[in-house]
Write a protein that holds these residues in place. Structure first.
Motif, PDB file in Angstrom:
ATOM      1  N   PRO A   1       0.794  -1.230   0.000  1.00 36.83           N
ATOM      2  CA  PRO A   1       0.000   0.000   0.000  1.00 36.83           C
ATOM      3  C   PRO A   1       0.827   1.281   0.000  1.00 36.83           C
ATOM      4  CG  PRO A   1       0.160  -0.849   2.222  1.00 36.83           C
ATOM      5  CD  PRO A   1       0.944  -1.791   1.358  1.00 36.83           C
ATOM      6  N   ILE A   2       2.165   1.174   0.131  1.00 34.83           N
ATOM      7  CA  ILE A   2       2.995   2.376   0.206  1.00 34.83           C
ATOM      8  C   ILE A   2       4.068   2.345  -0.875  1.00 34.83           C
ATOM      9  CG2 ILE A   2       2.577   2.644   2.679  1.00 34.83           C
ATOM     10  CD1 ILE A   2       5.396   1.528   3.170  1.00 34.83           C
ATOM     11  N   LYS A   3       4.759   3.462  -1.037  1.00 34.27           N
ATOM     12  CA  LYS A   3       5.718   3.609  -2.132  1.00 34.27           C
ATOM     13  C   LYS A   3       6.877   2.631  -2.029  1.00 34.27           C
ATOM     14  CE  LYS A   3       8.703   7.077  -4.314  1.00 34.27           C
ATOM     15  NZ  LYS A   3       9.130   8.501  -4.310  1.00 34.27           N
ATOM     16  N   THR A   4       7.417   2.437  -0.840  1.00 35.25           N
ATOM     17  CA  THR A   4       8.593   1.589  -0.675  1.00 35.25           C
ATOM     18  C   THR A   4       8.187   0.114  -0.614  1.00 35.25           C
ATOM     19  OG1 THR A   4       8.638   1.387   1.736  1.00 35.25           O
ATOM     20  CG2 THR A   4       9.501   3.437   0.790  1.00 35.25           C
ATOM     21  N   GLY A   5       9.210  -0.758  -0.614  1.00 37.95           N
ATOM     22  CA  GLY A   5       8.952  -2.182  -0.469  1.00 37.95           C
ATOM     23  C   GLY A   5       8.919  -2.649   0.962  1.00 37.95           C
ATOM     24  N   TYR A   6       8.963  -1.724   1.915  1.00 40.87           N
ATOM     25  CA  TYR A   6       9.108  -2.111   3.315  1.00 40.87           C
ATOM     26  C   TYR A   6       7.789  -2.418   4.029  1.00 40.87           C
ATOM     27  CZ  TYR A   6      13.992  -0.799   2.861  1.00 40.87           C
ATOM     28  OH  TYR A   6      15.303  -0.738   2.469  1.00 40.87           O
ATOM     29  N   ASP A   7       6.704  -2.507   3.278  1.00 39.93           N
ATOM     30  CA  ASP A   7       5.435  -3.011   3.801  1.00 39.93           C
ATOM     31  C   ASP A   7       4.756  -3.759   2.660  1.00 39.93           C
ATOM     32  OD1 ASP A   7       3.141  -3.608   5.147  1.00 39.93           O
ATOM     33  OD2 ASP A   7       2.371  -1.552   5.213  1.00 39.93           O
ATOM     34  N   ALA A   8       5.333  -4.910   2.294  1.00 37.36           N
ATOM     35  CA  ALA A   8       4.905  -5.590   1.078  1.00 37.36           C
ATOM     36  C   ALA A   8       4.852  -7.093   1.274  1.00 37.36           C
ATOM     37  CB  ALA A   8       5.856  -5.252  -0.077  1.00 37.36           C
ATOM     38  N   THR A   9       4.187  -7.744   0.339  1.00 36.82           N
ATOM     39  CA  THR A   9       4.221  -9.191   0.192  1.00 36.82           C
ATOM     40  C   THR A   9       4.575  -9.495  -1.260  1.00 36.82           C
ATOM     41  OG1 THR A   9       1.822  -9.200  -0.167  1.00 36.82           O
ATOM     42  CG2 THR A   9       2.613  -9.670   2.061  1.00 36.82           C
ATOM     43  N   VAL A  10       4.898 -10.745  -1.548  1.00 39.66           N
ATOM     44  CA  VAL A  10       5.311 -11.134  -2.895  1.00 39.66           C
ATOM     45  C   VAL A  10       4.111 -11.680  -3.664  1.00 39.66           C
ATOM     46  CG1 VAL A  10       6.759 -12.692  -4.250  1.00 39.66           C
ATOM     47  CG2 VAL A  10       7.677 -11.597  -2.183  1.00 39.66           C
ATOM     48  N   TRP A  11       3.861 -11.104  -4.827  1.00 42.29           N
ATOM     49  CA  TRP A  11       2.783 -11.526  -5.712  1.00 42.29           C
ATOM     50  C   TRP A  11       3.376 -11.983  -7.042  1.00 42.29           C
ATOM     51  CZ3 TRP A  11      -2.798 -10.346  -5.110  1.00 42.29           C
ATOM     52  CH2 TRP A  11      -3.124 -10.011  -3.786  1.00 42.29           C
ATOM     53  N   TYR A  12       2.508 -12.564  -7.896  1.00 44.58           N
ATOM     54  CA  TYR A  12       3.007 -12.981  -9.208  1.00 44.58           C
ATOM     55  C   TYR A  12       1.935 -12.827 -10.267  1.00 44.58           C
ATOM     56  CZ  TYR A  12       0.691 -17.632  -9.329  1.00 44.58           C
ATOM     57  OH  TYR A  12      -0.199 -18.675  -9.371  1.00 44.58           O
ATOM     58  N   ALA A  13       2.389 -12.810 -11.529  1.00 45.40           N
ATOM     59  CA  ALA A  13       1.486 -12.663 -12.667  1.00 45.40           C
ATOM     60  C   ALA A  13       1.997 -13.502 -13.825  1.00 45.40           C
ATOM     61  CB  ALA A  13       1.372 -11.194 -13.078  1.00 45.40           C
ATOM     62  N   THR A  14       1.085 -13.835 -14.739  1.00 43.70           N
ATOM     63  CA  THR A  14       1.443 -14.600 -15.932  1.00 43.70           C
ATOM     64  C   THR A  14       0.998 -13.849 -17.176  1.00 43.70           C
ATOM     65  OG1 THR A  14      -0.628 -15.867 -15.945  1.00 43.70           O
ATOM     66  CG2 THR A  14       1.236 -16.786 -14.693  1.00 43.70           C
ATOM     67  N   SER A  15       1.627 -14.201 -18.312  1.00 43.32           N
ATOM     68  CA  SER A  15       1.314 -13.534 -19.569  1.00 43.32           C
ATOM     69  C   SER A  15       1.601 -14.459 -20.743  1.00 43.32           C
ATOM     70  CB  SER A  15       2.159 -12.264 -19.709  1.00 43.32           C
ATOM     71  OG  SER A  15       2.028 -11.703 -21.011  1.00 43.32           O
ATOM     72  N   PRO A  16       0.793 -14.412 -21.784  1.00 42.36           N
ATOM     73  CA  PRO A  16       1.093 -15.193 -22.981  1.00 42.36           C
ATOM     74  C   PRO A  16       2.094 -14.513 -23.909  1.00 42.36           C
ATOM     75  CG  PRO A  16      -1.001 -14.078 -23.266  1.00 42.36           C
ATOM     76  CD  PRO A  16      -0.535 -13.764 -21.863  1.00 42.36           C
ATOM     77  N   ASP A  17       2.323 -13.198 -23.712  1.00 47.05           N
ATOM     78  CA  ASP A  17       3.125 -12.448 -24.682  1.00 47.05           C
ATOM     79  C   ASP A  17       4.099 -11.446 -24.062  1.00 47.05           C
ATOM     80  OD1 ASP A  17       1.378 -10.516 -23.748  1.00 47.05           O
ATOM     81  OD2 ASP A  17       0.328 -10.244 -25.649  1.00 47.05           O
TER      82      ASP A  17
END
Length: 306
Positions: free
Chosen positions: A52-68
């Motif tokens: 929810p904030i600009k830095t990575g210091y309050d984050a979790t790891v997510w992922y995404a996929t793409s065909p192209d």
């Protein structure tokens, strides 16, 4: 360590950027720190920090996929914050991926403290492993697998972050960034640690740091050696450059890079096979932001022409 650039012809790399769907700009959402990109069957995969904030210091790891590589579908959270009181309770972020021994190894950074006034990062690197790029992910019991130095004079005595993996010479090379106690992010440098197995143990090279600059780590195999892109952080002779090393330790400038990327992941066309003949990186995913948005992701493409 003294960094010397030999007299030679310096070629140019140009970079173009394009918007992506699915993981691009979104009100109130931060996406940053993209991993390298791999391809599994007909889909590209990327992991990143989300919060929810600009830095990575309050984050979790997510992922995404793409065909192209242009149109992405966010699939969900890959890795949550660690248990309260743990070394990774405050945030898990800056993920990267490696494929080895038929498994997927998700490297990530953790901090123990909640982000707020007076926050001082204490980041370390851990690994989670899965039989599928879609998870579920199991954290290693040996985490964290790489920690900051206990010697205040070392380049990584304050923190370490941003794992980048290369399979070479039947070993696993983990390039990472470090910062010395009392120094600002401008003086971030890069080191390497090497293991005989993907889970480690990873042993730091005694001659670290190997590169005296760079805010984010983007390194890849080139011929028998290693290449790396340095963004806008570091001494003038290193920034906006591609560096090359025959041995993976001693780097020299080979290209000038116009306009980044500064903190991107690259598509790894051979999915980390130790083949000795790897195609150059040509595209990847990079962090972007505007004056009115939180950081988001977009695509970059490299042109290796002179």
């Amino acid at each position: 360590m003294t960094f010397k650039i030999e007299a030679q012809k310096i070629e140019n790399v140009t970079v173009t950027y394009s918007a992506v769907t699915g993981i691009g700009e979104e009100e109130g959402v931060m996406r940053r720190d993209p991993s390298d990109v791999i391809k599994v069957n007909d889909l590209y995969y990327v992991w990143y920090s989300k919060g929810p904030i600009k830095t990575g210091y309050d984050a979790t790891v997510w992922y995404a996929t793409s065909p192209d590589g242009h149109h992405w579908t966010e699939k969900g959270m890959a890795l949550a914050k660690g248990k309260p009181g743990s070394w990774e309770a405050g945030s898990v972020f800056t993920p990267n991926i490696m494929v080895a021994e038929g498994k997927y190894w998700l490297f990530y950074t953790g901090t123990s403290k909640n982000y707020g006034k007076g926050f001082n990062p204490d980041s370390k690197i851990g690994i989670a492993v899965s039989n599928s790029p879609d998870g579920p992910w199991e954290r290693l019991s040996t985490n964290p697998i790489l920690t900051n130095s206990n010697h205040s004079q070392d380049f990584d005595s304050h923190l370490i972050d941003d794992a980048c993996l290369i399979a070479r010479n039947n070993q696993y090379w983990l390039y990472y960034k470090g910062r010395k106690l009392g120094e600002s992010p401008h003086y971030t440098k890069m080191g390497v640690a090497i293991a005989n197995k993907p889970e480690g143990p990873y042993v730091k090279y005694k001659g670290n740091p190997v590169i005296n600059g760079g805010h984010a780590v983007l390194a890849w195999p080139k011929g028998k050696g290693v290449a790396a892109i340095i963004g806008k952080t570091g001494p003038d002779e290193l920034i906006r450059a591609v560096l090359y090393s025959d041995d993976g330790f001693h780097f020299k400038k080979t290209h000038h890079v116009e306009n980044g990327p500064d903190a991107g992941g690259a598509y790894r066309s051979n999915n980390f096979l130790d083949a000795g003949d790897v195609a150059p990186i040509n595209w990847g995913v990079e962090i972007e932001s505007t004056d009115t948005s939180l950081p988001f992701l977009h695509r970059y493409d490299l042109n290796w022409g002179n």
